[in-house]
Design a protein around this motif. Structure first.
Motif, PDB file in Angstrom:
ATOM      1  N   UNK A 131       3.612   4.710   1.569  1.00  0.00           N
ATOM      2  CA  UNK A 131       3.857   3.186   0.355  1.00  0.00           C
ATOM      3  C   UNK A 131       1.866   2.937   0.471  1.00  0.00           C
ATOM      4  N   UNK A 132       1.076   3.088   1.958  1.00  0.00           N
ATOM      5  CA  UNK A 132      -0.016   2.629   1.699  1.00  0.00           C
ATOM      6  C   UNK A 132      -0.706   3.150   0.698  1.00  0.00           C
ATOM      7  N   UNK A 133      -0.232   4.596   0.728  1.00  0.00           N
ATOM      8  CA  UNK A 133      -1.243   5.324  -0.144  1.00  0.00           C
ATOM      9  C   UNK A 133      -1.039   5.277  -1.781  1.00  0.00           C
ATOM     10  N   UNK A 134       0.485   4.557  -1.969  1.00  0.00           N
ATOM     11  CA  UNK A 134       0.605   4.215  -3.257  1.00  0.00           C
ATOM     12  C   UNK A 134      -0.540   2.975  -3.164  1.00  0.00           C
ATOM     13  N   UNK A 135      -0.665   2.244  -2.705  1.00  0.00           N
ATOM     14  CA  UNK A 135      -1.518   1.175  -2.873  1.00  0.00           C
ATOM     15  C   UNK A 135      -3.225   1.352  -2.656  1.00  0.00           C
ATOM     16  N   UNK A 136      -2.839   1.749  -2.125  1.00  0.00           N
ATOM     17  CA  UNK A 136      -4.131   2.657  -2.285  1.00  0.00           C
ATOM     18  C   UNK A 136      -5.224   3.012  -3.238  1.00  0.00           C
ATOM     19  N   UNK A 137      -3.786   3.861  -3.645  1.00  0.00           N
ATOM     20  CA  UNK A 137      -4.441   4.696  -5.200  1.00  0.00           C
ATOM     21  C   UNK A 137      -4.642   3.248  -6.499  1.00  0.00           C
ATOM     22  N   UNK A 138      -3.344   2.985  -5.887  1.00  0.00           N
ATOM     23  CA  UNK A 138      -2.998   1.474  -7.284  1.00  0.00           C
ATOM     24  C   UNK A 138      -4.925   0.307  -7.688  1.00  0.00           C
ATOM     25  N   UNK A 139      -5.149   0.439  -5.907  1.00  0.00           N
ATOM     26  CA  UNK A 139      -6.137  -0.895  -6.066  1.00  0.00           C
ATOM     27  C   UNK A 139      -7.187   0.353  -6.669  1.00  0.00           C
ATOM     28  N   UNK A 140      -7.785   1.388  -6.281  1.00  0.00           N
ATOM     29  CA  UNK A 140      -8.749   2.087  -6.526  1.00  0.00           C
ATOM     30  C   UNK A 140      -9.073   2.638  -8.037  1.00  0.00           C
ATOM     31  N   UNK A 141      -7.716   2.208  -9.035  1.00  0.00           N
ATOM     32  CA  UNK A 141      -8.300   2.420  -9.930  1.00  0.00           C
ATOM     33  C   UNK A 141      -8.204   1.531 -11.026  1.00  0.00           C
ATOM     34  N   UNK A 142      -7.819   0.541 -10.404  1.00  0.00           N
ATOM     35  CA  UNK A 142      -8.080  -1.001 -10.878  1.00  0.00           C
ATOM     36  C   UNK A 142      -9.131  -1.602 -10.389  1.00  0.00           C
ATOM     37  N   UNK A 143     -10.269  -1.881  -9.985  1.00  0.00           N
ATOM     38  CA  UNK A 143     -11.232  -2.134  -9.005  1.00  0.00           C
ATOM     39  C   UNK A 143     -12.470  -1.856  -9.468  1.00  0.00           C
ATOM     40  N   UNK A 144     -13.375  -2.838  -9.739  1.00  0.00           N
ATOM     41  CA  UNK A 144     -14.666  -1.715  -9.346  1.00  0.00           C
ATOM     42  C   UNK A 144     -16.180  -2.698  -8.544  1.00  0.00           C
ATOM     43  N   UNK A 145     -16.201  -1.833  -7.905  1.00  0.00           N
ATOM     44  CA  UNK A 145     -17.331  -2.380  -7.499  1.00  0.00           C
ATOM     45  C   UNK A 145     -18.875  -1.595  -7.356  1.00  0.00           C
ATOM     46  N   UNK A 146     -20.322  -1.922  -7.525  1.00  0.00           N
ATOM     47  CA  UNK A 146     -21.627  -1.485  -8.013  1.00  0.00           C
ATOM     48  C   UNK A 146     -21.832  -0.193  -8.870  1.00  0.00           C
ATOM     49  N   UNK A 147     -21.051  -1.376 -10.498  1.00  0.00           N
ATOM     50  CA  UNK A 147     -21.011  -0.532 -11.359  1.00  0.00           C
ATOM     51  C   UNK A 147     -19.732   0.411 -11.993  1.00  0.00           C
TER      52      UNK A 147
END
Length: 404
Positions: free
Chosen positions: A276-292
């Motif tokens: 569940x943590x990996x799934x949430x991590x991946x969803x967050x990673x593809x939905x957020x931007x930082x430093x361009x």
């Protein structure tokens, strides 16, 4: 070696995954909202009862119990991937399927060691999900990691036992549906064999002399869905001699029999928590931007996700091997592996959840995501059912014995 699940396990996995998608995940937010409106935070939200009814209707009930007469008749190897799935929603799914601790361990004790009358009175309603239970072993005044330290007295007085002592972190005891305690104490405190001093007795929650003093917190959480973790006082509480489980002096052996399956069940669910943590991590990673650029393009995030995947695959194989050994050579034959997974799984899963929290920033420690609660639960399992250091000590001694 065949790594594939058998056909029956695959069929149950498919049904359980569908149940999680259709009923459990949507119920998580509903349960929080309903709980906020309850008269007592320890009452059960209606959506949980609805989940239990649906799980039972679908035959996803008592999956943990290998006894075909009372449970699903699954082996440890068959149950392992199912427990992993329920671990993805640890607050709801285990309870919904009647596979939640401490009831699971208590039902196993009653199924293996209780007499017919005890099973009729307590095991049957537990199997039906009509009541809850608690296991009273840990004490605040001694190092309970060494069970021979416990100080609670269970003294024979004619046709009754008198129970006196104080316990804490007694999971499930705050739930108003908790009707029975399995209490471990000393019937022979001066006995020569320190592992034959202890016995277990059944104590009704409404017994005079039993007081549920307070709810203990875990990282600030009260763990309402599990019925809390209570401090309980037994002040000369009297129970019939017929409430003894097994024989006098058998408490330590019963505890070990109870904790073996419990440890592997926890590790199975921990793998689901990591997924569940990996799934949430991946969803967050593809939905957020930082430093361009997207977080998913950051090298450090790649490392976290890759390491998490490798770790989970390793843990799953070790847990499945342990389950297979328990089925084929018994708990004693799988002792080393049980200790190995109990050491390795919680600490590794804590690391995975910690990275997922980091990736979510402030949201990771908030109530808007399940990660903070997952972290608290996983970190606690580095202590519960025997702290890591106790298992390391025992495992190391067994390894060294080969060379002496």
């Amino acid at each position: 070696m065949d790594f594939a699940y058998d056909a029956h396990t695959e069929e149950l996995r498919a049904r359980l995954l569908a149940f999680m998608d259709e009923y459990v995940y949507p119920a998580e937010q509903v349960a929080h909202e309903q709980r906020a409106r309850l008269a007592s935070p320890w009452d059960t939200p209606q959506v949980v009862e609805d989940l239990k009814a649906e799980a039972r209707r679908q035959g996803l009930w008592n999956l943990f119990l290998p006894d075909a007469e009372h449970g699903a008749g699954l082996t440890n190897l068959q149950y392992a991937p199912l427990a992993e799935i329920t671990g993805r929603s640890p607050q709801l799914a285990p309870t919904a399927t009647n596979c939640a601790a401490p009831d699971t361990g208590n039902m196993e004790v009653l199924a293996q060691f209780a007499d017919e009358a005890q099973r009729k009175q307590w095991l049957e309603p537990l199997l039906a999900g009509e009541i809850r239970s608690a296991f009273a072993m840990t004490e605040p005044e001694v190092a309970s990691s060494d069970a021979t330290n416990i100080t609670t007295h269970i003294e024979r007085d004619g046709d009754e036992y008198v129970v006196t002592g104080r316990k804490w972190y007694i999971s499930g005891a705050m739930n108003p549906d908790c009707k029975i305690f399995i209490v471990m104490g000393k019937t022979d405190p001066d006995g020569e064999d320190i592992r034959r001093q202890q016995s277990m007795v059944l104590v009704r929650r409404d017994t005079p002399g039993v007081t549920v003093d307070r709810a203990m917190q875990v990282f600030g959480y009260e763990d309402h869905y599990h019925g809390g973790h209570a401090e309980v006082t037994f002040d000369h509480a009297r129970v019939p001699v017929s409430n003894l489980i097994g024989e006098e002096g058998g408490g330590f052996a019963i505890a070990q029999a109870r904790l073996g399956p419990g440890r592997i069940h926890h590790c199975m669910r921990l793998i689901g928590m990591a997924e569940r943590a990996i799934e949430l991590m991946c969803r967050r990673a593809v939905s957020r931007e930082a430093f361009g650029k997207a977080l998913a393009q950051q090298g450090v995030v790649h490392n976290w996700i890759a390491d998490a995947r490798v770790t989970v695959e390793q843990l799953r194989l070790l847990v499945l091997k342990t389950a297979w050994l328990m089925d084929t050579v018994g708990n004693r034959g799988a002792h080393t592996e049980i200790q190995a997974i109990k050491i390795a799984t919680p600490r590794a899963v804590v690391g995975i959840i910690d990275r997922a929290i980091q990736l979510h920033g402030a949201g990771g420690v908030s109530q808007d995501f399940p990660l903070a609660e997952l972290y608290a639960g996983a970190r606690t399992l580095m202590i519960a059912d025997g702290p890591d250091e106790v298992h390391q000590r025992s495992l190391a001694r067994r390894e060294l014995k080969k060379y002496r």
